[in-house]
Design an enzyme around this catalytic site. Sequence first.
Site, PDB file in Angstrom:
ATOM      1  N   ASP A 297      36.845  54.490  69.074  1.00  0.00           N
ATOM      2  CA  ASP A 297      37.282  53.256  68.395  1.00  0.00           C
ATOM      3  C   ASP A 297      38.159  52.404  69.302  1.00  0.00           C
ATOM      4  OD1 ASP A 297      36.112  53.941  65.937  1.00  0.00           O
ATOM      5  OD2 ASP A 297      37.843  55.163  65.390  1.00  0.00           O
TER       6      ASP A 297
ATOM      7  N   HIS B 296      38.410  46.247  52.626  1.00  0.00           N
ATOM      8  CA  HIS B 296      39.771  45.895  52.217  1.00  0.00           C
ATOM      9  C   HIS B 296      39.876  45.589  50.734  1.00  0.00           C
ATOM     10  CE1 HIS B 296      39.613  45.187  56.567  1.00  0.00           C
ATOM     11  NE2 HIS B 296      40.801  45.759  56.519  1.00  0.00           N
TER      12      HIS B 296
HETATM   13  N1  LIG Z   1      37.816  55.653  62.778  1.00  0.00           N
HETATM   14  C1  LIG Z   1      38.825  54.818  62.169  1.00  0.00           C
HETATM   15  C2  LIG Z   1      38.728  53.411  62.653  1.00  0.00           C
HETATM   16  C3  LIG Z   1      39.668  52.467  61.997  1.00  0.00           C
HETATM   17  S1  LIG Z   1      39.774  50.971  62.814  1.00  0.00           S
HETATM   18  C4  LIG Z   1      38.681  54.868  60.676  1.00  0.00           C
HETATM   19  O1  LIG Z   1      37.569  55.064  60.218  1.00  0.00           O
HETATM   20  O2  LIG Z   1      39.672  54.718  59.966  1.00  0.00           O
END
Ligand SMILES: N[C@@H](CCS)C(=O)O
Length: 765
Positions: free
Chosen positions: A609, A704
């Site tokens: 990420d 969100h």
């Molecule tokens: N692998 C993380 C990335 C967040 S930006 C998640 O799934 O929370």
Amino acid sequence: MTVSHILGYPRIGAQRELKKATEAYWKGDQDREALEYVGRDLRARHWAAQRHAGLDWVSVGDFAFYDQVLNVSALLGAVPERFAAQQELAAGDVSLDTTFRMARGRAPSGTPAAACEMTKYFDTNYHYLVPELHEHQRFQLASTRLFDEVDEAHQAGHSVKVTLTGPLTWLWLGKEKGQAFDRLTLLEEVVEVYGEVLNRLAAQGVEWVQLDEPALVQDLPLAWQQAYERAYHRLQAAPLKLMVATYFGGLGDNLSLATRLPVAGLHVDAVRAADELTHVIDRLGPHQVLSVGLVDGRNIWRADLAALWERFMSVKVRLGNRLWLAPSCSLLHVPVDLALESDLDNQLKSWLAFARQKLDEVVSLSRLLDNRATAEDETRLDAATRALDERRDSERTCRKTVRARLAAIQLADSARSSAYAQRALAQRRKLDLPLFPTTTIGSFPQTQDIRAARRAFKAKTLGREAYEARMREEIAYSVARQEALELDIPVHGEAERNDMVEYFGERLEGFAFTRFGWVQSYGSRCVKPPVIYGDVSRPAPMTVRWSEYAQTLTDKPMKGMLTGPVTILHWSFVRDDQPRETTCRQIALALRDEVVDLERAGISIIQIDEPALREGLPLRQGQWQAYLNWAVECFKLSASGVRDETQIHTHMCYSEFNDIIGAIAALDADVITIETSRSDMELLAAFQDFAYPNEIGPGVYDIHTPNIPEVAWMVQLMEKALEKIPAERLWVNPDCGLKTRHWEEVEPALANMVEAAKVLRKRYA
Ligand SMILES: N[C@@H](CCS)C(=O)O
Ligand SMILES: CN1c2c(nc(N)[nH]c2=O)NC[C@@H]1CNc1ccc(C(=O)N[C@@H](CCC(=O)N[C@@H](CCC(=O)N[C@@H](CCC(=O)O)C(=O)O)C(=O)O)C(=O)O)cc1
Ligand SMILES: [Zn+2]
């Protein structure tokens, strides 16, 4: 005498009192009077700390229950109509609940409405509420909070300097809503209200007002540069003294402009723009005060008092009583008090300074420069020199094996052995995935239960074995749910992670952790950034056990999950004794080992990420490419130790990516999953224009919100994507991780997402 002050103090409280009080108020567990009491108490304590440290002014106006930019919006009456605050505006008193509704969409009173947008404050990890602007908008003085706080500080007997976001920066941070128009057309009226604010502050007996104008360290269009002159010519009429505060970088081509402004004082960032200082002094008016930000307000390292004393002696000689000293920017961006960190070893602790300690540093430096140092200053000077000498010579900071490995990096280490097209063939053979493969971004809900188990483990009331068994249970639960949902590429769910950076930092050498080192990220939310103090290495695998275990629970390829080197760097406090890119390369090498170990353990898809890649961009565009070059190299260094058939994913969110599409392509990840749903897939035009060659999972739903996305909605979003990207290169996934959601939301949302993929397969097979 050298005047000492600060640009602002953290308001969250050493024990995060403000977070606890606001959240209790929102939940209805505490009334408004109790919340206001906590606010008053924190302000009183913070002002007392500044005064007792010996600062000449205490800063008033840096307090906010949610955000200081939002406070200015309330002050100017810039409250969008949907918050139905017309009566409050007419009465000139926007209520606290209205500001909470602007920030969060809801508050204990009033009707819920869509919250205002929130975004990063310059290159910090702090988020502000974006002022909503529209053509012909009217402004009026609409809040008394600032004046009440000034009265409060006066009553406590403090010498008050007011701090406030300046009019140009407030407009610069704002966004046109609806039809596009020139924001500068609003300036005159905004400045009118600022004029009223200043008059009222003057009537309260305020002598100095600091207007924060960090927009001056960015590339400004000519019209904005000219607007600065206009606005400040108007504001100089106020019967008090103005200090324009600039920070987070150098003034560059705005230097002459800033020094020409008709104000009594200017603050500059002498940490990030040390070499500009002489030019600023050369151009300063004969009566202007210069506030020099010489203690780092963005980092937690102890200042080298002896070096700073020596460096600023000549400045003192030139400026005499016109020299003010301060931290480089508001201390909002550092934790509150190092004294609370009883678990940190004494040596490391001696290398650090949090907000409370930085007050002492500023005060001691001003007394040293005035030749009126006290015994306490001498002690601080000696202690700082000793600590910094130790830090410089320490084997904890400089580890030969890490440095030797770094020195041996070859160009080829930062590239996969074959080009994407060849890798894609190998991966297709190995993974045998359907068209439009479905996956998630990594995390599943971090339930109260998971957090409670972690708290108990940290408090040692739950043993390691029991904690790990609990996490395995959680992994098994999430894998079973994903099997039932028929997701093609499952993940283990990241239950064991408190935070995507803190978790890795806790497992890497060269990182340290604080207990109370919280920094406000937005509203009541805080992060506790790790401290990178030494050369970084990975003593043992960090995630392999969890991924290996998760793989035993399914026949599908389990995706391994890592946080990338650039994101770990940006969300930490980084050592200041070597270039950031060197530290980033060290992290990249540690992650490279993890990637290779995951592959060896049978994990054939690994996601690295990089949500913070974009936000690490320098504030000046001219410096972007240099940053992107090393950031991309670091990602590739971490990703390139694997065979062709191992598929590397990356993930990005929280930002707009159009302007760095070249760098994203240069990462050469086999698959990128990226936030796009909120922008209606518009981002993909950039991927198309750039002829982005690899696979893409454009997020099909916004994680969100608690809303369950409908199948038809996601299908039509993917069809938009199909206009730009061929079906063979498209994945189906949410925008980001699901850790903040509840299972009751996640399950139906993912079921619909899988259904949408099935519809697409039928249509486009
Ligand atoms: N692998 C993380 C990335 C967040 S930006 C998640 O799934 O929370
Ligand atoms: C995505 N973002 C991140 C950033 N930086 C990171 N390092 N990580 C990120 O994910 N920067 C940019 C954005 C910022 N966005 C956010 C989003 C959400 C939060 C948030 O919710 N913060 C929480 C703290 C989260 C946490 O670390 N939880 C720990 C437990 C912490 C803890 O100490 N819990 C109790 C302890 C007391 C007790 O009850 O015994 C406590 O809260 O006091 C965990 O899960 O283990 C917040 O509540 O502020 C932040 C930034
Ligand atoms: Zn994300």
